[in-house]
Motif scaffolding. Structure first.
Motif, PDB file in Angstrom:
ATOM      1  N   ALA A 139     -22.315  54.765 -16.150  1.00 33.40           N
ATOM      2  CA  ALA A 139     -22.641  55.391 -17.432  1.00 33.40           C
ATOM      3  C   ALA A 139     -21.389  55.423 -18.293  1.00 33.40           C
ATOM      4  O   ALA A 139     -20.344  55.922 -17.863  1.00 33.40           O
ATOM      5  CB  ALA A 139     -23.172  56.808 -17.232  1.00 33.40           C
ATOM      6  N   ALA A 140     -21.502  54.901 -19.522  1.00 34.27           N
ATOM      7  CA  ALA A 140     -20.327  54.848 -20.395  1.00 34.27           C
ATOM      8  C   ALA A 140     -20.757  54.867 -21.853  1.00 34.27           C
ATOM      9  O   ALA A 140     -21.862  54.435 -22.198  1.00 34.27           O
ATOM     10  CB  ALA A 140     -19.505  53.594 -20.113  1.00 34.27           C
ATOM     11  N   ALA A 141     -19.844  55.353 -22.706  1.00 30.72           N
ATOM     12  CA  ALA A 141     -20.136  55.407 -24.143  1.00 30.72           C
ATOM     13  C   ALA A 141     -18.827  55.345 -24.914  1.00 30.72           C
ATOM     14  O   ALA A 141     -17.813  55.921 -24.490  1.00 30.72           O
ATOM     15  CB  ALA A 141     -20.883  56.684 -24.499  1.00 30.72           C
ATOM     16  N   PRO A 142     -18.835  54.668 -26.079  1.00 32.80           N
ATOM     17  CA  PRO A 142     -17.646  54.681 -26.933  1.00 32.80           C
ATOM     18  C   PRO A 142     -17.543  56.006 -27.672  1.00 32.80           C
ATOM     19  O   PRO A 142     -18.561  56.632 -27.996  1.00 32.80           O
ATOM     20  CB  PRO A 142     -17.901  53.522 -27.900  1.00 32.80           C
ATOM     21  N   ALA A 143     -16.320  56.434 -27.950  1.00 31.23           N
ATOM     22  CA  ALA A 143     -16.126  57.708 -28.641  1.00 31.23           C
ATOM     23  C   ALA A 143     -14.791  57.693 -29.366  1.00 31.23           C
ATOM     24  O   ALA A 143     -13.878  56.942 -29.012  1.00 31.23           O
ATOM     25  CB  ALA A 143     -16.180  58.870 -27.644  1.00 31.23           C
ATOM     26  N   ILE A 144     -14.690  58.537 -30.389  1.00 29.12           N
ATOM     27  CA  ILE A 144     -13.422  58.710 -31.102  1.00 29.12           C
ATOM     28  C   ILE A 144     -13.073  60.197 -31.136  1.00 29.12           C
ATOM     29  O   ILE A 144     -13.962  61.048 -31.181  1.00 29.12           O
ATOM     30  CB  ILE A 144     -13.485  58.143 -32.539  1.00 29.12           C
ATOM     31  N   PRO A 145     -11.768  60.529 -31.103  1.00 29.85           N
ATOM     32  CA  PRO A 145     -11.384  61.942 -31.154  1.00 29.85           C
ATOM     33  C   PRO A 145     -11.820  62.584 -32.465  1.00 29.85           C
ATOM     34  O   PRO A 145     -11.788  61.960 -33.524  1.00 29.85           O
ATOM     35  CB  PRO A 145      -9.852  61.896 -31.043  1.00 29.85           C
ATOM     36  N   VAL A 146     -12.236  63.825 -32.393  1.00 27.31           N
ATOM     37  CA  VAL A 146     -12.582  64.585 -33.597  1.00 27.31           C
ATOM     38  C   VAL A 146     -11.294  64.961 -34.316  1.00 27.31           C
ATOM     39  O   VAL A 146     -10.342  65.452 -33.695  1.00 27.31           O
ATOM     40  CB  VAL A 146     -13.384  65.848 -33.217  1.00 27.31           C
ATOM     41  N   THR A 147     -11.248  64.711 -35.620  1.00 27.97           N
ATOM     42  CA  THR A 147     -10.038  65.008 -36.384  1.00 27.97           C
ATOM     43  C   THR A 147     -10.147  66.312 -37.173  1.00 27.97           C
ATOM     44  O   THR A 147      -9.134  66.933 -37.502  1.00 27.97           O
ATOM     45  CB  THR A 147      -9.719  63.862 -37.356  1.00 27.97           C
ATOM     46  N   ASP A 148     -11.368  66.732 -37.493  1.00 29.81           N
ATOM     47  CA  ASP A 148     -11.550  67.999 -38.201  1.00 29.81           C
ATOM     48  C   ASP A 148     -11.568  69.164 -37.213  1.00 29.81           C
ATOM     49  O   ASP A 148     -11.922  69.006 -36.045  1.00 29.81           O
ATOM     50  CB  ASP A 148     -12.879  68.011 -38.968  1.00 29.81           C
ATOM     51  N   TYR A 168     -14.782  64.949 -28.824  1.00 23.65           N
ATOM     52  CA  TYR A 168     -14.941  63.549 -29.194  1.00 23.65           C
ATOM     53  C   TYR A 168     -16.292  63.346 -29.876  1.00 23.65           C
ATOM     54  O   TYR A 168     -17.286  63.974 -29.504  1.00 23.65           O
ATOM     55  CB  TYR A 168     -14.874  62.645 -27.952  1.00 23.65           C
ATOM     56  N   ALA A 169     -16.308  62.474 -30.863  1.00 23.89           N
ATOM     57  CA  ALA A 169     -17.564  62.068 -31.490  1.00 23.89           C
ATOM     58  C   ALA A 169     -18.060  60.821 -30.773  1.00 23.89           C
ATOM     59  O   ALA A 169     -17.387  59.786 -30.770  1.00 23.89           O
ATOM     60  CB  ALA A 169     -17.348  61.776 -32.975  1.00 23.89           C
ATOM     61  N   VAL A 170     -19.216  60.927 -30.140  1.00 23.34           N
ATOM     62  CA  VAL A 170     -19.738  59.835 -29.312  1.00 23.34           C
ATOM     63  C   VAL A 170     -20.559  58.889 -30.176  1.00 23.34           C
ATOM     64  O   VAL A 170     -21.316  59.308 -31.052  1.00 23.34           O
ATOM     65  CB  VAL A 170     -20.578  60.390 -28.145  1.00 23.34           C
ATOM     66  N   GLN A 171     -20.397  57.584 -29.923  1.00 23.01           N
ATOM     67  CA  GLN A 171     -21.082  56.546 -30.670  1.00 23.01           C
ATOM     68  C   GLN A 171     -22.024  55.780 -29.750  1.00 23.01           C
ATOM     69  O   GLN A 171     -22.324  56.223 -28.642  1.00 23.01           O
ATOM     70  CB  GLN A 171     -20.034  55.604 -31.292  1.00 23.01           C
ATOM     71  N   THR A 172     -22.533  54.678 -30.221  1.00 28.71           N
ATOM     72  CA  THR A 172     -23.305  53.756 -29.393  1.00 28.71           C
ATOM     73  C   THR A 172     -22.717  52.362 -29.573  1.00 28.71           C
ATOM     74  O   THR A 172     -22.007  52.122 -30.555  1.00 28.71           O
ATOM     75  CB  THR A 172     -24.804  53.739 -29.785  1.00 28.71           C
ATOM     76  N   PRO A 173     -22.944  51.437 -28.612  1.00 25.20           N
ATOM     77  CA  PRO A 173     -23.946  51.498 -27.548  1.00 25.20           C
ATOM     78  C   PRO A 173     -23.506  52.374 -26.378  1.00 25.20           C
ATOM     79  O   PRO A 173     -22.335  52.372 -25.994  1.00 25.20           O
ATOM     80  CB  PRO A 173     -24.063  50.031 -27.093  1.00 25.20           C
ATOM     81  N   GLN A 174     -24.465  53.103 -25.838  1.00 19.68           N
ATOM     82  CA  GLN A 174     -24.257  53.832 -24.606  1.00 19.68           C
ATOM     83  C   GLN A 174     -24.873  52.982 -23.497  1.00 19.68           C
ATOM     84  O   GLN A 174     -26.034  52.593 -23.593  1.00 19.68           O
ATOM     85  CB  GLN A 174     -24.895  55.220 -24.700  1.00 19.68           C
ATOM     86  N   VAL A 175     -24.071  52.685 -22.490  1.00 21.08           N
ATOM     87  CA  VAL A 175     -24.468  51.688 -21.490  1.00 21.08           C
ATOM     88  C   VAL A 175     -24.615  52.363 -20.120  1.00 21.08           C
ATOM     89  O   VAL A 175     -23.771  53.160 -19.717  1.00 21.08           O
ATOM     90  CB  VAL A 175     -23.445  50.533 -21.410  1.00 21.08           C
ATOM     91  N   PHE A 176     -25.707  52.006 -19.434  1.00 23.00           N
ATOM     92  CA  PHE A 176     -26.033  52.659 -18.170  1.00 23.00           C
ATOM     93  C   PHE A 176     -26.578  51.675 -17.145  1.00 23.00           C
ATOM     94  O   PHE A 176     -27.134  50.626 -17.504  1.00 23.00           O
ATOM     95  CB  PHE A 176     -27.132  53.723 -18.394  1.00 23.00           C
ATOM     96  N   ASP A 177     -26.451  52.055 -15.884  1.00 19.51           N
ATOM     97  CA  ASP A 177     -27.275  51.446 -14.851  1.00 19.51           C
ATOM     98  C   ASP A 177     -28.721  51.705 -15.257  1.00 19.51           C
ATOM     99  O   ASP A 177     -29.096  52.854 -15.555  1.00 19.51           O
ATOM    100  CB  ASP A 177     -26.964  52.084 -13.501  1.00 19.51           C
ATOM    101  N   ASP A 213     -13.041  53.372 -25.911  1.00 22.06           N
ATOM    102  CA  ASP A 213     -12.550  53.498 -27.280  1.00 22.06           C
ATOM    103  C   ASP A 213     -13.613  53.073 -28.288  1.00 22.06           C
ATOM    104  O   ASP A 213     -14.067  51.924 -28.281  1.00 22.06           O
ATOM    105  CB  ASP A 213     -11.300  52.647 -27.481  1.00 22.06           C
ATOM    106  N   GLY A 214     -14.013  54.005 -29.141  1.00 26.21           N
ATOM    107  CA  GLY A 214     -14.886  53.673 -30.252  1.00 26.21           C
ATOM    108  C   GLY A 214     -14.049  53.296 -31.461  1.00 26.21           C
ATOM    109  O   GLY A 214     -12.867  52.956 -31.339  1.00 26.21           O
ATOM    110  N   SER A 215     -14.652  53.375 -32.631  1.00 27.30           N
ATOM    111  CA  SER A 215     -13.945  53.018 -33.854  1.00 27.30           C
ATOM    112  C   SER A 215     -14.507  53.808 -35.029  1.00 27.30           C
ATOM    113  O   SER A 215     -15.726  53.999 -35.110  1.00 27.30           O
ATOM    114  CB  SER A 215     -14.093  51.519 -34.132  1.00 27.30           C
ATOM    115  N   PRO A 216     -13.645  54.231 -35.959  1.00 26.85           N
ATOM    116  CA  PRO A 216     -14.149  54.882 -37.171  1.00 26.85           C
ATOM    117  C   PRO A 216     -15.060  53.975 -37.984  1.00 26.85           C
ATOM    118  O   PRO A 216     -15.883  54.453 -38.765  1.00 26.85           O
ATOM    119  CB  PRO A 216     -12.859  55.204 -37.955  1.00 26.85           C
ATOM    120  N   ARG A 217     -14.952  52.658 -37.798  1.00 24.43           N
ATOM    121  CA  ARG A 217     -15.812  51.709 -38.506  1.00 24.43           C
ATOM    122  C   ARG A 217     -17.231  51.680 -37.940  1.00 24.43           C
ATOM    123  O   ARG A 217     -18.156  51.234 -38.617  1.00 24.43           O
ATOM    124  CB  ARG A 217     -15.222  50.295 -38.413  1.00 24.43           C
ATOM    125  N   ASN A 218     -17.402  52.145 -36.723  1.00 26.36           N
ATOM    126  CA  ASN A 218     -18.700  52.077 -36.052  1.00 26.36           C
ATOM    127  C   ASN A 218     -19.592  53.226 -36.524  1.00 26.36           C
ATOM    128  O   ASN A 218     -20.060  54.058 -35.741  1.00 26.36           O
ATOM    129  CB  ASN A 218     -18.498  52.108 -34.538  1.00 26.36           C
TER     130      ASN A 218
END
Length: 240
Positions: A139-148, A168-177, A213-218
């Motif tokens: 189980a895994a997901a991209p995320a970026i640290p919350v700045t506010d 952390y602000a969680v993004q997608t894709p979230q990938v799982f078994d 590692d996510g991205s602010p662009r995502n």
């Protein structure tokens, strides 16, 4: 495809992407966020092409509203998206929609990448690194640290300030078994547990989720203002 590329492909797990595009765009003031044009393409075309061009993705299932099944099929033809094998109608909740998508996955699928259809700027690197993390940890997901600074509030009054370094602000894709997430979502649905993302389902089973590692662009296109941000990203593709 060369001999060693075939061996490399055979070693990695078969991964199905489930693209969830079944929302009613209630915050878009009548604009359909999935089919509206951003740059020179519909939002969903940007999203589908990201997965089409990713070597770690073997097939794509799109879950959408009934009225968008034919238009999305036409978009696939127009932009040469060949990995989309099924376009199916979603359910009344996100959990039901994802489960419907999982039901269409190839029997060979070991991993599933669940992604928001209105998140068109996901990079190949984010998809690949999250797939790799799920291959290791299920189980895994991209995320970026919350700045506010985040405040907890009750009845309009602040009642707490969480430690920002742990948020952390969680993004997608979230990938799982695929078996893990199918069982976790079914568990939450039968128990009536509300979910805002798919990671929460496996967390309910006590399973740890690895963050990549996510991205602010995502970004996710949720409002008309997000469309303006999206146009800005397209006009400055190298900006970080």
């Amino acid at each position: 495809m060369g001999f060693f590329q075939k061996i490399q492909k055979a070693k990695r797990p078969f991964c199905t992407a489930v693209i969830v595009a079944a929302g009613n765009a209630s915050r878009m003031k009548g604009v359909d966020k999935i089919t509206t044009t951003m740059g020179d393409k519909p939002v969903i075309a940007h999203t589908l092409l990201a997965f089409e061009q990713c070597e770690g993705i073997d097939e794509v299932v799109v879950v959408t509203r009934s009225d968008l099944i034919v238009p999305i099929g036409e978009i696939c033809k127009t932009y040469g998206v060949t990995k989309v094998k099924h376009i199916v109608e979603g359910g009344s909740t996100r959990t039901e929609s994802v489960l419907k998508g999982l039901n269409q996955a190839d029997q060979k699928a070991q991993l599933v990448a669940i992604h928001d259809g209105a998140r068109p700027f996901v990079s190949n690197g984010i998809i690949q690194s999250t797939i790799h993390a799920a291959e290791i940890g299920a189980a895994a997901a991209p995320a970026i640290p919350v700045t506010d600074t985040i405040k907890e509030a009750e009845d309009g009054m602040v009642c707490g300030t969480p430690d920002r370094s742990r948020l952390y602000a969680v993004q997608t894709p979230q990938v799982f078994d695929i078996d893990l997430i199918r069982g976790a979502l079914f568990h939450c649905m039968t128990k009536g547990i509300p979910l805002t993302d798919d990671c929460s389902a496996v967390e309910q089973l006590g399973k740890k989720v690895m963050l990549t590692d996510g991205s602010p662009r995502n970004i996710k296109i949720t409002t008309q203002f997000d469309l303006l941000i999206g146009e800005g990203i397209l006009s400055c593709p190298d900006a970080t």
